[in-house]
Write a protein that holds these residues in place. Sequence first.
Motif, short mmCIF file in Angstrom:
data_model
loop_
_atom_site.label_atom_id
_atom_site.label_comp_id
_atom_site.label_asym_id
_atom_site.label_seq_id
_atom_site.Cartn_x
_atom_site.Cartn_y
_atom_site.Cartn_z
N SER A 168 5.92 -4.18 -4.56
CA SER A 168 6.32 -2.93 -2.73
C SER A 168 5.37 -2.79 -2.00
CB SER A 168 6.37 -1.19 -3.35
OG SER A 168 7.46 -0.85 -4.14
N GLU A 169 4.09 -2.70 -2.21
CA GLU A 169 3.02 -3.52 -1.13
C GLU A 169 3.19 -4.60 -0.24
OE1 GLU A 169 -0.91 -0.97 -0.76
OE2 GLU A 169 -0.81 -3.38 -1.50
N ASP A 219 7.18 7.67 0.37
CA ASP A 219 5.39 6.83 -0.51
C ASP A 219 5.50 5.19 -0.43
OD1 ASP A 219 8.18 5.71 -2.38
OD2 ASP A 219 7.45 8.26 -2.99
N ILE A 220 4.98 4.12 -1.20
CA ILE A 220 5.06 2.65 -1.09
C ILE A 220 6.36 2.57 -1.46
CG2 ILE A 220 4.13 1.94 -2.87
CD1 ILE A 220 3.74 0.43 0.71
N HIS A 256 9.43 0.36 0.73
CA HIS A 256 9.95 -1.00 -0.13
C HIS A 256 11.69 -1.00 0.12
CE1 HIS A 256 10.56 -4.43 -1.44
NE2 HIS A 256 10.99 -4.15 -2.69
N GLN A 257 11.81 -0.33 -0.99
CA GLN A 257 13.35 -0.36 -0.97
C GLN A 257 14.20 0.28 0.22
OE1 GLN A 257 14.59 -1.22 -3.85
NE2 GLN A 257 11.91 -0.38 -4.60
N LEU A 258 13.75 1.20 1.39
CA LEU A 258 14.68 0.94 2.77
C LEU A 258 14.15 -0.66 3.47
CD1 LEU A 258 15.45 2.68 4.99
CD2 LEU A 258 13.76 3.21 5.43
N PHE A 259 13.10 -1.03 3.67
CA PHE A 259 12.89 -1.64 4.17
C PHE A 259 13.62 -3.49 3.54
CE2 PHE A 259 10.45 0.88 7.12
CZ PHE A 259 10.47 -0.26 8.73
N LYS A 260 13.99 -3.03 2.65
CA LYS A 260 14.36 -4.44 2.14
C LYS A 260 15.56 -4.28 2.71
CE LYS A 260 14.87 -3.33 -3.09
NZ LYS A 260 13.92 -4.08 -4.16
N ALA A 261 16.56 -3.74 2.77
CA ALA A 261 17.58 -2.99 2.46
C ALA A 261 18.20 -3.40 4.01
CB ALA A 261 18.20 -1.94 1.97
N PRO A 310 2.47 7.22 -4.71
CA PRO A 310 1.55 6.36 -4.83
C PRO A 310 1.54 6.01 -3.26
CG PRO A 310 2.42 6.11 -6.84
CD PRO A 310 3.38 7.13 -6.44
N GLY A 311 0.76 5.83 -2.09
CA GLY A 311 0.36 5.25 -1.26
C GLY A 311 0.11 6.37 -0.10
N GLN A 312 -0.16 5.53 1.36
CA GLN A 312 -0.21 6.60 2.23
C GLN A 312 0.14 5.59 3.48
OE1 GLN A 312 -4.57 7.79 1.72
NE2 GLN A 312 -4.69 4.89 2.47
#
Length: 801
Positions: free
Chosen positions: A304-305, A462-463, A467-472, A493-495
């Motif tokens: 994801s990161e 969260d991270i 990631h799911q959003l940006f890859k779409a 997880p994440g900040q």
Amino acid sequence: MEKQSSLHLFEEQKKYIKGRHLVTIFHNEQNLYTVLRIRVEETNLAYAEKEAVITGYFPVVHEQETYFFYGDLTEHPKFGTQFQASHYKKDIPQTKQGVINYLSSELFQGIGKKTAENIVSALGENAISRILNEPSLLDGVPKLSPDKAKSLYDKLRDHQGLEQIMIALNQYGFGPQLSIRIYQMYKENTLEIIQRNPYKLVEDIEGIGFGRADELGHQLGISGNHPDRIKAGCLYTLETECMQEGHVYVEAKELLEKVKTLLEENKRDMIEYTDISNELIKLGEEGKLIIEETRVYLPSLYFSEKGFVTNIKRILTQTEYNEQFPESEFLLALGKLEERLNVQYAPSQKEAIQTALMSPMMILTGGPGTGKTTVIKGIVELYSELHGCSLNPKDYKKDELYPFLLAAPTGRAAKRMSESTGLPAVTIHRLLGWNGTDGFTYDDNNHLEGKIIIIDETSMIDIWLVHQLFKALPNQIQVILVGDEDQLPSVGPGQVLKDLLRSERIPTVRLTDIYRQAEGSSIIELAHKIKVGKIPETVSAQQVDRSFIKCSAVQIPEVVKKVALNAKKKGYSSKDIQVLAPMYRGPAGIDRLNALLQEIFNPNDGTRKEIKFGEMKYRIGDKVLQLVNKPENHVFNGDIGEIVSIFYAKENTEKQDMVIVSYDGVEVTYTKQDLNQITHAFCCSVHKAQGSEFPIVIFPIVKSYYRMLRRNLIYTAITRSKQFLILCGEEEALRIGVERINDQVRKTTLYERLQDGILEDQGVAVDEKGIYQLSYEERMMNTDPLIGMENVSPYDFMEDR
């Protein structure tokens, strides 16, 4: 009836009813909850009725077959006596002739009496259990073809295997609901998998922790430094640290120490670090975790990161947006917009709007009252003006692209966004089309369609979700992330927002001027002081929009009660008032306050329908909070709704008690077994309130909350209030909390990946701080002063001669 003396399912005698199945009244295919009626043949209970209603979780029950049901009699308030079964088994014939008659019955097509006799002759009176345990035994039965052998085994498994699995799981100590989840995961391989590696349950079944699996492993002789035990301990510890503490990775040394502590907790075993290290390496080779230098990641968080950074780079490398229209055109359109809306944007707000519209990606951050909502509205309005497109979705034909995408992490935040802009806004999960199991409709192979996307409340994301959003996201889209960096970080997880801002790789505009303060909001003033670690000397002084009621922890319930009653007398409802608390237990905890507030805002005068679930009573009119995502119903964790209907079992065709909750018009039905998915919301945690605003917020703050008191938690709680804030408790507790910054630093590598993976020379005009190079005032100095005056000469401004 006589007691059965030959029942040997367990060593100890169990309460049972044996009977022939007559009719299935209700069967839920998803959770396998079943209500059926049987004709009683025998029992060891004082039960004289000829028929009985059986309830429980049954994979399959065949009509006209006889079963043993184990459990106890219960009294339903509406339907009288029922037998609640914890497990069951089919009545298997115990004699040679009985087994022959059973195998040659209509249940097993192609198996005649002669073949059945051959099977029993070859395998004995316990042929059925032997076949189920070892189907290859049928190979030795004379004149039994492979096809018939397979068909017989499949039928026996259908009729007997599921029941045996449920019985065995019950013997292992798993309740019916947990047993159903285990069976649905592993099917007919359930017992084989558990007996071979009970620790696999930790990986696959939500609700089963390491301790539960470890006890089962000990029973099965899998203990000590067994590789499966150590691997399970490693995965469980890593996941716990990430999901509960918000880390994206754990340092290897720290992980080794925590795993050793976990494995030696039972005082039975001593585990060497080398054994743990060896299994960690093997888990890495198996792809079940990722080891990078001294860091250990769950694969989903690691990728994801990395994937998020890759997609940020993809978005930032777009250059066409900087060249779409000259700055002169932007400023002319901005002036027209100000005139049309009768507003005057401040320089920082104008800068934010221009940066958003002239960059592939931008971050807009600022505290409450700094005008983030005003800027968002300005962005969509000016985008519409510059691109000549309508804001109204109804103006677009079916095959036309609607350019605007607006989303937020929660339903309430999305609703606020929609109300402020007049445009449709949805949750991120709904935008991506999450189906709750297999993933999202929109991903890297099926991109969203749109030209500009605005995501609000980014601090809550969260991270994994970002990631799911940006890859779409499609290649040609402008991205605006909006959030308050001083609020609580995401539950997961994440900040994300903090790391993005710290990286200084994304064009960013920080709004600092407070505009709502001009309207006399002392709440906003208090919030901005708290976020920099200060408390006004007059914090306990009465203000027009806030007050501080001093009291001890044991007095909190009475104070909250008086405030709520007073607000109710003035015409406020439970929808207007939100009590926030950091902890669930204790005299000032969420659970205690919810029970108290329910009796104030929704008492039962004897006419309201209600259902008891555990220690809670749910009534029509109750304010409730959704605890899990239900994408099929478009309802997600954190959504607040109201119970609008309750149907008792006799009132509906499903023959179950049901509760219907309305979430802003979206109605969701819960059976009684599903009521663990909701809780009362008269009082909720600060985390659950994130992304929402309420007219009145009551925030108890006492030293007994010490473990949870942090500056960002207090800041987040206070900024949920729109009109009135009532603090109650101890002023010293407030001071302690404000002085404590978040000392639980989350371990992430997003900042480093952003630093290494995104270069400034990508067509994005940023300086060393990642901010647009020229301020609004500086850009004005470099702008043609005759914008929009192409057909006007200086003589047009002279007096008539």
